[in-house]
Scaffold this motif. Structure first.
Motif, mmCIF file in Angstrom:
data_model
loop_
_atom_site.group_PDB
_atom_site.id
_atom_site.type_symbol
_atom_site.label_atom_id
_atom_site.label_comp_id
_atom_site.label_asym_id
_atom_site.label_seq_id
_atom_site.Cartn_x
_atom_site.Cartn_y
_atom_site.Cartn_z
ATOM 1 N N GLU A 94 8.542 12.673 4.765
ATOM 2 C CA GLU A 94 9.377 12.173 5.860
ATOM 3 C C GLU A 94 8.756 10.940 6.499
ATOM 4 O O GLU A 94 9.467 9.982 6.850
ATOM 5 C CB GLU A 94 9.578 13.272 6.906
ATOM 6 C CG GLU A 94 10.317 12.840 8.161
ATOM 7 C CD GLU A 94 11.806 12.552 7.948
ATOM 8 O OE1 GLU A 94 12.467 12.122 8.915
ATOM 9 O OE2 GLU A 94 12.314 12.759 6.823
ATOM 10 N N ALA A 95 7.434 10.916 6.636
ATOM 11 C CA ALA A 95 6.770 9.739 7.200
ATOM 12 C C ALA A 95 7.014 8.512 6.322
ATOM 13 O O ALA A 95 7.321 7.420 6.822
ATOM 14 C CB ALA A 95 5.273 10.007 7.342
ATOM 15 N N CYS A 96 6.898 8.690 5.008
ATOM 16 C CA CYS A 96 7.134 7.585 4.084
ATOM 17 C C CYS A 96 8.603 7.172 4.092
ATOM 18 O O CYS A 96 8.924 5.976 4.024
ATOM 19 C CB CYS A 96 6.715 7.986 2.673
ATOM 20 S SG CYS A 96 4.938 8.259 2.475
ATOM 21 N N ALA A 97 9.489 8.149 4.182
ATOM 22 C CA ALA A 97 10.922 7.850 4.205
ATOM 23 C C ALA A 97 11.292 7.069 5.461
ATOM 24 O O ALA A 97 12.049 6.093 5.406
ATOM 25 C CB ALA A 97 11.721 9.150 4.130
ATOM 26 N N ARG A 98 10.763 7.481 6.604
ATOM 27 C CA ARG A 98 11.060 6.767 7.847
ATOM 28 C C ARG A 98 10.568 5.328 7.784
ATOM 29 O O ARG A 98 11.243 4.409 8.247
ATOM 30 C CB ARG A 98 10.417 7.490 9.030
ATOM 31 C CG ARG A 98 11.097 8.787 9.420
ATOM 32 C CD ARG A 98 10.523 9.325 10.723
ATOM 33 N NE ARG A 98 11.097 10.612 11.074
ATOM 34 C CZ ARG A 98 10.833 11.241 12.211
ATOM 35 N NH1 ARG A 98 9.985 10.708 13.089
ATOM 36 N NH2 ARG A 98 11.401 12.410 12.468
ATOM 37 N N ALA A 99 9.382 5.142 7.217
ATOM 38 C CA ALA A 99 8.843 3.786 7.091
ATOM 39 C C ALA A 99 9.726 2.922 6.208
ATOM 40 O O ALA A 99 9.765 1.692 6.353
ATOM 41 C CB ALA A 99 7.427 3.842 6.525
ATOM 42 N N ALA A 100 10.468 3.564 5.295
ATOM 43 C CA ALA A 100 11.356 2.851 4.374
ATOM 44 C C ALA A 100 12.782 2.754 4.910
ATOM 45 O O ALA A 100 13.670 2.252 4.220
ATOM 46 C CB ALA A 100 11.357 3.548 3.019
#
Length: 251
Positions: A94-100
């Motif tokens: 989720e952290a990586c998805a939000r950053a994207a």
């Protein structure tokens, strides 16, 4: 209508597996490895960004903690610890998805954990508990599995999945990879299975029995020989048969 999903982001460090970019041009949902069986932070963030750019849904593909075995070895995990490890993996993605600029839209177990949650009640409940602790995300699994039973029980959307390139038993489960013929390797065999699923809602088991299978999403493995060619052929055949290919997650 049917969703097409694929296991992506399964490299680690300098080790690469599959053609994520090519498959993201075909599929509608991406099962992204979260670091336990494959994947690393940079790979996770990259795949999330590429998926977001193409309008592909991002799903967390959670696994046993088993990098050496690619998550394909059963682990007799403590249910509480397993739930926490599922929560950890979803949160990391989720952290990586939000950053994207996107988000995690669903969860799917990988490998041995996927197979265990078909019948292993405690582990199925643990996976669902980990997902529920994060939020109300849909859960992908085999039709009739304990995983989907527990997902529905706690109010999570159960999403029924079939496999384009795997052989089935007469009970509607997957033929273990350790057995001959577990993987369909020719495009013709893959297409025959996919079109029968789409048109008749059934598959032919490895032993010849016809098995009824109702599905919402179809998995195209990204790590098999000819994966991209299979995927392109499947999408073309489905649309040519009048089947709408679209993500099951509605934003």
């Amino acid at each position: 209508m049917i969703d097409l999903n694929s296991d992506l982001g399964e490299g680690f460090g300098i080790w690469k597996l599959g053609d994520d970019a090519a498959l993201l041009e075909v599929v509608t949902s991406a099962n992204v490895a979260c670091g336990f069986h494959a994947g690393d932070p940079s790979t996770m963030r990259r795949v999330c960004a590429e998926a977001a750019a193409r309008g592909v849904a991002v799903g967390a593909q959670v696994s046993y903690r088993d990098l050496a075995g690619f998550g394909r070895r059963f682990i007799d995990a403590d249910p509480g610890e397993l739930a926490d490890e599922v929560l950890y993996q979803v949160g990391a993605l989720e952290a990586c998805a939000r950053a994207a600029g996107t988000r995690v839209s669903y969860v799917k177990p990988h490998g041995a954990l996927y197979n265990a949650t078909v019948h292993h009640d405690a582990q199925a409940a643990a996976v669902v508990a980990g997902v529920k602790a994060f939020g109300d995300l849909p859960v992908l699994g085999l039709p009739g599995s304990r995983l989907l039973h527990h997902a529905a029980r706690v109010g999570l959307r159960p999403v029924r999945e079939a496999f384009a390139d795997r052989a089935y038993t007469a009970e509607g489960t997957l033929v273990p990879r350790t057995q001959p013929g577990a993987l369909l390797t020719s495009t013709e065999a893959v297409l025959a299975q996919v079109l029968r699923l789409a048109e008749k809602g059934e598959i032919v088991a490895a032993t010849g029995e016809v098995v009824a299978v109702d599905v919402d999403s179809l998995c195209l493995h990204g790590d098999t020989p000819g994966a991209v060619e299979h995927a392109r052929a499947v999408r073309k055949a489905l649309t040519g048969s009048g089947v709408e290919v679209a993500r099951f997650v509605v934003e």
